[in-house]
Design a protein around this motif. Structure first.
Motif, mmCIF file in Angstrom:
data_model
loop_
_atom_site.group_PDB
_atom_site.id
_atom_site.type_symbol
_atom_site.label_atom_id
_atom_site.label_comp_id
_atom_site.label_asym_id
_atom_site.label_seq_id
_atom_site.Cartn_x
_atom_site.Cartn_y
_atom_site.Cartn_z
ATOM 1 N N ASP A 124 0.813 -1.207 0.000
ATOM 2 C CA ASP A 124 0.000 0.000 0.000
ATOM 3 C C ASP A 124 0.853 1.266 0.000
ATOM 4 N N TYR A 125 2.073 1.174 0.518
ATOM 5 C CA TYR A 125 2.956 2.340 0.596
ATOM 6 C C TYR A 125 4.399 1.864 0.757
ATOM 7 N N LEU A 126 5.332 2.813 0.778
ATOM 8 C CA LEU A 126 6.762 2.511 0.876
ATOM 9 C C LEU A 126 7.403 3.260 2.045
ATOM 10 N N ASP A 127 8.280 2.579 2.761
ATOM 11 C CA ASP A 127 9.178 3.239 3.705
ATOM 12 C C ASP A 127 10.389 2.331 3.916
ATOM 13 N N GLY A 128 11.198 2.595 4.928
ATOM 14 C CA GLY A 128 12.418 1.821 5.076
ATOM 15 C C GLY A 128 12.808 1.573 6.511
ATOM 16 N N HIS A 129 13.360 0.397 6.773
ATOM 17 C CA HIS A 129 13.926 0.055 8.070
ATOM 18 C C HIS A 129 15.141 0.949 8.311
ATOM 19 N N ARG A 130 15.175 1.587 9.461
ATOM 20 C CA ARG A 130 16.222 2.568 9.805
ATOM 21 C C ARG A 130 16.263 3.703 8.778
ATOM 22 N N HIS A 131 15.154 3.897 8.077
ATOM 23 C CA HIS A 131 14.979 4.999 7.120
ATOM 24 C C HIS A 131 15.922 4.901 5.922
ATOM 25 N N VAL A 132 16.310 3.689 5.559
ATOM 26 C CA VAL A 132 17.258 3.515 4.447
ATOM 27 C C VAL A 132 16.620 3.792 3.094
ATOM 28 N N HIS A 133 15.287 3.856 3.039
ATOM 29 C CA HIS A 133 14.603 4.077 1.758
ATOM 30 C C HIS A 133 14.968 5.414 1.127
ATOM 31 N N GLN A 134 15.482 6.353 1.900
ATOM 32 C CA GLN A 134 15.820 7.676 1.378
ATOM 33 C C GLN A 134 17.313 7.836 1.083
ATOM 34 N N TRP A 135 18.096 6.789 1.299
ATOM 35 C CA TRP A 135 19.542 6.886 1.111
ATOM 36 C C TRP A 135 19.910 6.949 -0.375
ATOM 37 N N PRO A 136 21.090 7.488 -0.680
ATOM 38 C CA PRO A 136 21.540 7.532 -2.079
ATOM 39 C C PRO A 136 21.532 6.148 -2.726
ATOM 40 N N VAL A 137 21.294 6.123 -4.004
ATOM 41 C CA VAL A 137 21.226 4.913 -4.844
ATOM 42 C C VAL A 137 19.970 4.103 -4.512
ATOM 43 N N LEU A 138 19.803 3.734 -3.242
ATOM 44 C CA LEU A 138 18.671 2.886 -2.874
ATOM 45 C C LEU A 138 17.346 3.588 -3.159
ATOM 46 N N ARG A 139 17.268 4.893 -2.901
ATOM 47 C CA ARG A 139 16.004 5.602 -3.137
ATOM 48 C C ARG A 139 15.579 5.540 -4.604
ATOM 49 N N ASP A 140 16.555 5.611 -5.509
ATOM 50 C CA ASP A 140 16.228 5.525 -6.934
ATOM 51 C C ASP A 140 15.867 4.106 -7.339
ATOM 52 N N LEU A 141 16.593 3.137 -6.788
ATOM 53 C CA LEU A 141 16.311 1.743 -7.114
ATOM 54 C C LEU A 141 14.917 1.331 -6.645
ATOM 55 N N ILE A 142 14.495 1.823 -5.483
ATOM 56 C CA ILE A 142 13.165 1.482 -4.973
ATOM 57 C C ILE A 142 12.085 1.935 -5.944
ATOM 58 N N LEU A 143 12.187 3.172 -6.387
ATOM 59 C CA LEU A 143 11.174 3.697 -7.302
ATOM 60 C C LEU A 143 11.261 3.043 -8.677
ATOM 61 N N GLU A 144 12.479 2.704 -9.119
ATOM 62 C CA GLU A 144 12.632 1.986 -10.386
ATOM 63 C C GLU A 144 11.978 0.617 -10.308
ATOM 64 N N ARG A 145 12.227 -0.087 -9.218
ATOM 65 C CA ARG A 145 11.657 -1.425 -9.045
ATOM 66 C C ARG A 145 10.135 -1.359 -9.001
ATOM 67 N N TRP A 146 9.619 -0.355 -8.311
ATOM 68 C CA TRP A 146 8.159 -0.201 -8.243
ATOM 69 C C TRP A 146 7.598 0.002 -9.648
ATOM 70 N N ALA A 147 8.211 0.899 -10.415
ATOM 71 C CA ALA A 147 7.707 1.218 -11.755
ATOM 72 C C ALA A 147 7.743 -0.005 -12.668
ATOM 73 N N ARG A 148 8.729 -0.862 -12.513
ATOM 74 C CA ARG A 148 8.823 -2.070 -13.338
ATOM 75 C C ARG A 148 7.728 -3.065 -13.012
ATOM 76 N N ARG A 149 7.296 -3.076 -11.760
ATOM 77 C CA ARG A 149 6.359 -4.096 -11.306
ATOM 78 C C ARG A 149 4.894 -3.674 -11.451
ATOM 79 N N TYR A 150 4.626 -2.392 -11.287
ATOM 80 C CA TYR A 150 3.229 -1.961 -11.162
ATOM 81 C C TYR A 150 2.915 -0.850 -12.152
ATOM 82 N N SER A 151 1.664 -0.761 -12.522
ATOM 83 C CA SER A 151 1.254 0.187 -13.560
ATOM 84 C C SER A 151 1.044 1.597 -13.031
ATOM 85 N N THR A 152 0.866 1.750 -11.722
ATOM 86 C CA THR A 152 0.646 3.067 -11.129
ATOM 87 C C THR A 152 1.603 3.279 -9.966
ATOM 88 N N PRO A 153 1.897 4.533 -9.609
ATOM 89 C CA PRO A 153 2.810 4.808 -8.500
ATOM 90 C C PRO A 153 2.251 4.330 -7.175
#
Length: 280
Positions: A124-153
């Motif tokens: 239903d939503y995205l976040d990160g353990h120890r807030h790692v979801h906002q870290w460099p590289v990982l933040r872009d990969l998370i959104l890239e992976r989401w876009a590859r898997r699902y039709s909507t944000p």
């Protein structure tokens, strides 16, 4: 969001203006004591959602418990690959872009796969353990992976922007500065809603009375659509550094006095911010 949760809705003239509050319990799937506490608090109406450690040891078993709680939002609590338990060195490696893009990508895929395998739907939503979801590289990969898997944000994602005037504001600012502004920028660019501010940061020290005082302070400082994180557990978690704090949080969140605190501060626990409702 329905009209009865609108920020324009007012309580009686002698009471504060109603503030929508998103309350998220982190680390579901970590251990039975965490998962049992989350289910109990959710059933009591004390939570908006829970963030899942999809590779946690208990997730394959406890995912089925969430089917009895259709009102609860269930998000992906992104974590780093094994070997990065020490936070300081992991932060340094992240900012030096040395965590390894390929390894991060594979580990992200494994987390999305495990979430879907046992929950049978996308997060239903995205976040990160120890807030790692906002870290460099990982933040872009998370959104890239989401876009590859699902039709909507994603419907929304967690921002760590501190609410003004909060206790432990210094620690909250450090967390936010470890990638929060860049993460928010990417969310805005992709049209992903996020909470206007973030509550629940502290040092995990003290007992019930201290945490209760902190919680009352956070409720008072919350704005409309604030997000407040918690980490409840009803039993000891072997090897977990904050196991005592988890049990403290559980006792305070399940206490009868919470309803009175919410009323006094004008807060109402609702589901998380939705697409098109971002306050920023």
């Amino acid at each position: 969001m329905s009209a009865d949760t609108s920020p324009a809705t007012l309580l009686a003239s002698s009471e504060p203006t109603l503030k929508r509050l998103t309350v998220i319990a982190d680390d579901f799937g970590m251990a039975p004591g965490v998962d049992q506490a989350v289910v109990e608090l959710a059933a009591a109406g004390r939570l908006s959602g829970t963030s899942v450690l999809a590779l946690g040891s208990h997730w394959p078993h406890s995912a089925r418990w969430l089917r009895e709680l259709p009102q609860l939002q269930v998000g992906l609590h992104v974590d780093l690959p094994p070997g990065h338990d020490a936070l300081g060195p992991a932060i340094v490696q992240a900012w030096l872009r040395r965590l390894g893009r390929n390894r991060l990508s594979s580990h992200l895929d494994a987390q999305f796969d495990a979430f879907e395998r046992h929950h049978d739907r996308r997060p239903d939503y995205l976040d990160g353990h120890r807030h790692v979801h906002q870290w460099p590289v990982l933040r872009d990969l998370i959104l890239e992976r989401w876009a590859r898997r699902y039709s909507t944000p994603p419907a929304w994602a967690r921002s760590t922007r501190p609410a003004p005037g909060i206790e432990f504001g210094h620690k909250a600012q450090i967390i936010y500065r470890l990638g929060g502004p860049a993460w928010e920028q990417r969310l805005q660019q992709q049209g992903v809603a996020h909470n206007p501010d973030f509550l629940g940061v502290y040092d995990f020290a003290g007992g019930d009375d201290r945490y209760a005082a902190l919680l009352r302070h956070w409720l008072a400082q919350a704005s409309d659509a604030s997000l407040l994180m918690c980490h409840p557990a009803c039993t000891d978690i072997n090897g977990d550094a904050i196991t005592a704090a988890r049990q403290t949080e559980y006792r305070v969140w399940r206490g009868k006095q919470l309803d009175r605190w919410l009323k006094e501060t004008g807060c109402r626990i609702v589901q998380g911010v939705r697409q098109g409702e971002n306050a920023n």
